[in-house]
Design a protein around this motif. Structure first.
Motif, mmCIF file in Angstrom:
data_model
loop_
_atom_site.group_PDB
_atom_site.id
_atom_site.type_symbol
_atom_site.label_atom_id
_atom_site.label_comp_id
_atom_site.label_asym_id
_atom_site.label_seq_id
_atom_site.Cartn_x
_atom_site.Cartn_y
_atom_site.Cartn_z
ATOM 1 N N THR A 11 12.318 -10.299 -2.555
ATOM 2 C CA THR A 11 12.382 -8.844 -2.357
ATOM 3 C C THR A 11 11.040 -8.157 -2.578
ATOM 4 O OG1 THR A 11 13.076 -8.486 -4.649
ATOM 5 C CG2 THR A 11 14.813 -8.777 -3.008
ATOM 6 N N VAL A 12 10.128 -8.821 -3.265
ATOM 7 C CA VAL A 12 8.757 -8.319 -3.376
ATOM 8 C C VAL A 12 7.842 -9.070 -2.420
ATOM 9 C CG1 VAL A 12 6.750 -8.057 -4.899
ATOM 10 C CG2 VAL A 12 9.031 -7.552 -5.763
ATOM 11 N N LEU A 17 3.534 -9.823 1.723
ATOM 12 C CA LEU A 17 3.146 -10.460 2.982
ATOM 13 C C LEU A 17 2.684 -9.424 4.001
ATOM 14 C CD1 LEU A 17 3.025 -12.955 4.865
ATOM 15 C CD2 LEU A 17 5.447 -12.528 5.396
ATOM 16 N N GLU A 18 3.453 -8.370 4.176
ATOM 17 C CA GLU A 18 3.105 -7.332 5.141
ATOM 18 C C GLU A 18 1.807 -6.624 4.764
ATOM 19 O OE1 GLU A 18 4.427 -6.632 8.114
ATOM 20 O OE2 GLU A 18 5.631 -8.430 7.753
ATOM 21 N N GLU A 19 1.619 -6.360 3.481
ATOM 22 C CA GLU A 19 0.397 -5.695 3.032
ATOM 23 C C GLU A 19 -0.820 -6.591 3.277
ATOM 24 O OE1 GLU A 19 -2.040 -2.777 1.733
ATOM 25 O OE2 GLU A 19 0.150 -2.545 1.881
ATOM 26 N N LYS A 157 4.008 5.062 0.431
ATOM 27 C CA LYS A 157 3.073 4.826 -0.663
ATOM 28 C C LYS A 157 2.748 6.133 -1.379
ATOM 29 C CE LYS A 157 1.031 0.787 1.555
ATOM 30 N NZ LYS A 157 -0.104 0.245 2.329
ATOM 31 N N THR A 158 2.630 6.043 -2.691
ATOM 32 C CA THR A 158 2.323 7.214 -3.514
ATOM 33 C C THR A 158 1.219 6.820 -4.504
ATOM 34 O OG1 THR A 158 3.945 6.617 -5.205
ATOM 35 C CG2 THR A 158 4.716 7.996 -3.385
ATOM 36 N N VAL A 177 6.419 -0.972 -2.110
ATOM 37 C CA VAL A 177 5.238 -0.785 -1.259
ATOM 38 C C VAL A 177 3.997 -0.539 -2.109
ATOM 39 C CG1 VAL A 177 6.415 -0.040 0.841
ATOM 40 C CG2 VAL A 177 5.881 1.657 -0.933
ATOM 41 N N ASN A 178 4.145 0.193 -3.200
ATOM 42 C CA ASN A 178 3.010 0.439 -4.093
ATOM 43 C C ASN A 178 2.622 -0.832 -4.854
ATOM 44 O OD1 ASN A 178 2.664 3.148 -3.466
ATOM 45 N ND2 ASN A 178 4.011 3.861 -5.095
#
Length: 201
Positions: A11-12, A17-19, A157-158, A177-178
Motif C-alpha cells: 500500500t506504500v 514506485l510511481e514517485e 501532495k501537501t 503521496v507525501n
C-alpha cells in the motif's frame, strides 16, 4: 539512479514506485510473485524468494540503492536480514527502510515523555519493526529509517515536517503521496544517513 524496491506491491510501495519513475529513476519492483505493477519502460518486475540470498542478489544487480517498504509482523525480520546481507555481497551501501512511528528505541529518545508513555500499549503492533530498525542501524550500510505517523490515503501532495521538529505525535498523519515523495527525495539528496527520521503533516 537504479533502485531496487522491496515490497513494491504494498500500500506504500505502489506510491513509491510511481514517485520514482516520475523522476526518471529505473526501478526493479521486487515482490514475492513478480506481480506486474506498471507498464512503464523504467520498471522491471521480479519475483523474489526472500529466504534465498542469491535470489535477492539477482534483484539487486547493478542497483545504486535499496528501499524496503514492507514492515510489521510475520517473517519480515528474516527477509530484512537477508536483504542486508545480499546488499553487502553486492557492495550496495544505500538503504532506506520504512517502519513506523517510534519503533526504534533510540529514536524514541526524540519524543516527549508523554508521547513515549502513550506508545507503550501499541508496542505489540510493532511486530518485527524494532528488529528491522536494529538490523539497519548495526548493518554498516548508509541507512535511513523512515518512521511515519498515521498513514492515510488522502490524495494531493501537501507540506509536511520531517527530522527535528516539535510536536511529534503518533496520532498525526501523513499521506501516502507525501511519504513516497519524501522517500525518493531523501534518496536523491542522500540525506539523513545513519538516522531514524520522523515524518508527519
Amino acid at each position: 539512479m537504479k533502485i531496487t524496491l522491496f515490497g513494491a506491491s504494498g500500500t506504500v510501495g505502489t506510491y513509491v514506485l510511481e514517485e520514482a519513475i516520475s523522476r526518471g529513476h529505473h526501478v526493479v519492483a521486487a515482490t514475492r510473485r513478480g506481480k506486474t505493477l506498471s507498464t512503464h519502460p523504467l520498471v522491471k518486475h521480479i519475483a523474489v524468494n526472500y529466504d534465498d540470498i542469491s535470489d535477492i542478489e539477482l534483484a539487486l544487480a547493478n542497483s545504486d540503492a535499496v528501499i524496503i517498504v514492507f514492515a510489521g509482523s510475520g517473517r519480515v525480520a528474516k527477509s530484512t536480514a537477508n536483504i542486508i546481507q545480499a546488499m553487502k555481497n553486492q557492495h550496495i551501501k544505500r538503504l532506506e527502510l520504512l517502519t513506523a512511528f517510534g519503533t526504534s528505541p533510540e529514536a524514541r529518545k526524540q519524543l516527549g515523555i508523554l508521547t513515549r508513555l502513550a506508545l507503550i500499549p501499541f508496542s505489540p503492533w510493532f511486530g518485527d519493526m524494532p528488529k528491522q530498525n536494529k538490523m539497519a542501524s548495526e548493518s554498516g550500510l548508509d541507512y535511513t529509517i523512515v518512521m511515519p505517523s498515521w498513514i492515510t490515503y488522502e490524495e494531493g501532495k501537501t507540506s509536511y515536517k520531517h527530522g527535528d521538529f516539535k510536536g511529534k505525535s503518533a496520532i498525526s498523519k501523513i499521506r501516502r503521496v507525501n511519504l513516497a515523495y519524501f522517500i525518493i527525495n531523501n534518496l536523491e539528496q542522500n540525506a539523513y544517513i545513519g538516522e531514524s527520521v520522523y515524518i508527519q503533516e
